[in-house]
Design an enzyme around this catalytic site. Sequence first.
Site, short mmCIF file in Angstrom:
data_model
loop_
_atom_site.label_atom_id
_atom_site.label_comp_id
_atom_site.label_asym_id
_atom_site.label_seq_id
_atom_site.Cartn_x
_atom_site.Cartn_y
_atom_site.Cartn_z
N LYS A 117 67.14 49.23 63.01
CA LYS A 117 68.04 48.15 63.40
C LYS A 117 67.85 48.04 64.91
O LYS A 117 67.59 46.91 65.40
CB LYS A 117 69.44 48.38 63.01
N LYS A 199 61.67 47.29 50.77
CA LYS A 199 62.73 47.13 49.72
C LYS A 199 63.31 45.45 49.77
O LYS A 199 62.71 45.00 50.88
CB LYS A 199 64.01 47.79 50.54
N LYS A 202 67.66 40.58 52.02
CA LYS A 202 68.26 39.33 52.27
C LYS A 202 67.86 38.79 53.74
O LYS A 202 67.65 37.53 53.83
CB LYS A 202 69.94 39.01 52.16
#
Length: 332
Positions: A117, A199, A202
């Site tokens: 992140k 993966k 969204k």
Amino acid sequence: MEQNVKKPISLSGIQPTGVMTLGNYIGAVKNWVTFQDECDCIYMIANLHAITVKQDPAALRKNTLEAFALILACGVDPEKSIAFIQSQVPQHAELSWVLNCYAQFGEMSRMTQFKDKSRKHADNINVGLFTYPILMAADILLYQADVVPVGVDQKQHVEIARDIAGRFNGLYGDVFKMPTPFIPKAGAKIMSLADPTKKMSKSDDNLNSFIAILEDKDSIIRKIKRSVTDSEALVAYREGKDGINNLMTIYSVVTGKSFEEIEREFEGKGYGDFKLAVGETVADYLAPVKDRFNALMGDKAYLESLAADGAEKASRLARRTLSKVYRKVGLL
């Protein structure tokens, strides 16, 4: 005379950041529904976690309520389980602060999701991004959860919760139950339709890479048809066939068929036939969820009353653990 066997407690959470994907549903939320018969389940919309990334406040409020409606639409039953919005239960933030003081800087800096992140949000590497596994530990330990259903990438967070609980218990006695991660076998990781080595997410910039649960039938079929496969034109689960393996995993979870049954079903048929079948099956599978979601969002007062009721039930449980923790560490 039969004794009542106490069910294990299960805790799950999902962030309200934008759309919920087919990957979220198959990897997590679908299992939440079946878990309700096996466990005393607690389900939350993790909106405190969401603010580690900059959010538009109005959008976050809207997304939080929609995410709550969506987990109910997916089959979470507030009569069987406790379903709530995290920010409406203040004990999460309170326990998180105490656990901050029992977590080590070194173990936090080794968390792989922090590294990922930080790269993705290089302009906002805030302290919350660094310490949010401790908030997740508080989420789990507040409810004395026995089991935490997670995707493969979240297993490390349950392990850190165990480390913190063990350290705390070593000092103060058996305050926290030791949680166990549960990783579903089938469909634990649904991959991107555009890049099946990654993966399904969204947050992917490529809208063709994921299927949203509330997407319309034509869009679902179109995205599946465009999904990246290989040139072999053989529907078989094999190493090196990432795209077909991913579509077979999706089809297997949705239909309940084994990979061998799917291979037999599409023997002698091309990828066009297979992709159309996957697209139509997924769209039909998600249609009832969309209908239930629209009904819930059409009655906001009812939806908000369900959230308030869930938060009150969650608070009652959370207060027990937090008051014990405060006593142990010497807080008034």
